[in-house]
Design a protein around this motif. Sequence first.
Motif, PDB file in Angstrom:
ATOM      1  N   LYS A 194     -10.063 -10.927   0.125  1.00 13.10           N
ATOM      2  CA  LYS A 194     -10.997 -11.245   1.204  1.00 13.10           C
ATOM      3  C   LYS A 194     -12.070 -12.189   0.669  1.00 13.10           C
ATOM      4  O   LYS A 194     -12.697 -11.913  -0.350  1.00 13.10           O
ATOM      5  CB  LYS A 194     -11.649  -9.966   1.732  1.00 13.10           C
ATOM      6  N   LYS A 195     -12.264 -13.288   1.357  1.00 15.90           N
ATOM      7  CA  LYS A 195     -13.303 -14.271   1.038  1.00 15.90           C
ATOM      8  C   LYS A 195     -13.264 -14.699  -0.427  1.00 15.90           C
ATOM      9  O   LYS A 195     -14.273 -14.708  -1.125  1.00 15.90           O
ATOM     10  CB  LYS A 195     -14.692 -13.736   1.399  1.00 15.90           C
ATOM     11  N   ASP A 196     -12.071 -15.054  -0.887  1.00 16.38           N
ATOM     12  CA  ASP A 196     -11.846 -15.575  -2.223  1.00 16.38           C
ATOM     13  C   ASP A 196     -12.205 -14.590  -3.339  1.00 16.38           C
ATOM     14  O   ASP A 196     -12.513 -14.980  -4.455  1.00 16.38           O
ATOM     15  CB  ASP A 196     -12.588 -16.899  -2.430  1.00 16.38           C
ATOM     16  N   ARG A 197     -12.165 -13.311  -3.032  1.00 23.52           N
ATOM     17  CA  ARG A 197     -12.372 -12.255  -4.020  1.00 23.52           C
ATOM     18  C   ARG A 197     -11.243 -11.245  -3.851  1.00 23.52           C
ATOM     19  O   ARG A 197     -10.682 -11.095  -2.763  1.00 23.52           O
ATOM     20  CB  ARG A 197     -13.710 -11.539  -3.845  1.00 23.52           C
ATOM     21  N   ILE A 198     -10.931 -10.535  -4.935  1.00 23.91           N
ATOM     22  CA  ILE A 198      -9.881  -9.524  -4.889  1.00 23.91           C
ATOM     23  C   ILE A 198     -10.486  -8.188  -5.279  1.00 23.91           C
ATOM     24  O   ILE A 198     -11.245  -8.092  -6.237  1.00 23.91           O
ATOM     25  CB  ILE A 198      -8.706  -9.885  -5.825  1.00 23.91           C
ATOM     26  N   GLN A 199     -10.149  -7.167  -4.516  1.00 30.87           N
ATOM     27  CA  GLN A 199     -10.605  -5.806  -4.794  1.00 30.87           C
ATOM     28  C   GLN A 199      -9.411  -4.993  -5.290  1.00 30.87           C
ATOM     29  O   GLN A 199      -8.310  -5.116  -4.768  1.00 30.87           O
ATOM     30  CB  GLN A 199     -11.169  -5.168  -3.522  1.00 30.87           C
ATOM     31  N   LEU A 200      -9.661  -4.159  -6.310  1.00 35.72           N
ATOM     32  CA  LEU A 200      -8.651  -3.237  -6.821  1.00 35.72           C
ATOM     33  C   LEU A 200      -9.126  -1.821  -6.559  1.00 35.72           C
ATOM     34  O   LEU A 200     -10.234  -1.451  -6.939  1.00 35.72           O
ATOM     35  CB  LEU A 200      -8.464  -3.428  -8.336  1.00 35.72           C
ATOM     36  N   LYS A 201      -8.294  -1.031  -5.909  1.00 36.11           N
ATOM     37  CA  LYS A 201      -8.565   0.392  -5.714  1.00 36.11           C
ATOM     38  C   LYS A 201      -7.369   1.184  -6.221  1.00 36.11           C
ATOM     39  O   LYS A 201      -6.237   0.710  -6.192  1.00 36.11           O
ATOM     40  CB  LYS A 201      -8.811   0.724  -4.230  1.00 36.11           C
ATOM     41  N   HIS A 202      -7.650   2.394  -6.659  1.00 38.32           N
ATOM     42  CA  HIS A 202      -6.616   3.308  -7.151  1.00 38.32           C
ATOM     43  C   HIS A 202      -6.449   4.413  -6.124  1.00 38.32           C
ATOM     44  O   HIS A 202      -7.378   5.189  -5.902  1.00 38.32           O
ATOM     45  CB  HIS A 202      -7.031   3.902  -8.494  1.00 38.32           C
ATOM     46  N   ASP A 203      -5.293   4.458  -5.491  1.00 40.83           N
ATOM     47  CA  ASP A 203      -4.988   5.476  -4.484  1.00 40.83           C
ATOM     48  C   ASP A 203      -4.169   6.566  -5.168  1.00 40.83           C
ATOM     49  O   ASP A 203      -3.041   6.321  -5.590  1.00 40.83           O
ATOM     50  CB  ASP A 203      -4.201   4.834  -3.342  1.00 40.83           C
ATOM     51  N   HIS A 204      -4.769   7.752  -5.312  1.00 33.14           N
ATOM     52  CA  HIS A 204      -4.085   8.872  -5.961  1.00 33.14           C
ATOM     53  C   HIS A 204      -3.736   9.936  -4.925  1.00 33.14           C
ATOM     54  O   HIS A 204      -4.595  10.333  -4.130  1.00 33.14           O
ATOM     55  CB  HIS A 204      -4.967   9.482  -7.060  1.00 33.14           C
ATOM     56  N   ARG A 205      -2.491  10.390  -4.941  1.00 31.30           N
ATOM     57  CA  ARG A 205      -1.988  11.365  -3.969  1.00 31.30           C
ATOM     58  C   ARG A 205      -1.332  12.551  -4.669  1.00 31.30           C
ATOM     59  O   ARG A 205      -0.806  12.424  -5.781  1.00 31.30           O
ATOM     60  CB  ARG A 205      -0.933  10.719  -3.070  1.00 31.30           C
TER      61      ARG A 205
END
Length: 187
Positions: free
Chosen positions: A88-99
């Motif tokens: 989004k808007k020339d930036r990248i977000q990293l999230k860790h989805d743990h289940r």
Amino acid sequence: MKKILLVCTLLCTILIYGQEKSGAKQFWENLQKQCGKSFEGEVTEGAANDTFRDKKLVMHVRNCDKKTIRIPFFVGDDKSRTWVLTYKKDRIQLKHDHRHEDGSEDKVTQYGGKTTNSGSSTLQFFPADQETRELIPNAAANVWWITLDETSFTYNLRRIGSDRLFTVKFDLTKTVATPSAPWGWKD
């Protein structure tokens, strides 16, 4: 005269088509080329007692759309982890989805960070965000980064101010069988 014409042509091209793609955009497009593929990896940095070392490690670039890429990361039979990248808007977000195996969210999930600049076509850094600091206070000094080129993808974690370092490297030159859905997903 030829030099002036060449410069004018170049300037017109930039004005019409925009400037060269940013590092983040190039990285994103290169990662999307791997969508649908699975790769085996190995721990190249990490504690000697790391529980990942004796297990088969597989990443599956399972789900890609214009602004989200989901990459389940399997550690042996454990299908609890998914890396979620958002552009989004020339930036990248990293999230860790743990289940959990039943698909419910783990109490420690959705941590990560967002790039502070466009990065490069082969490297993106994700310093821990506020949500991570609140969820896991010890992870406030975490920095994750991903490298990507034609032959490899690496996922890395460094806790600044400590000896904590973890790297898993995946060989992009050899695909492996696609695993079944991670926990919380349906095939």
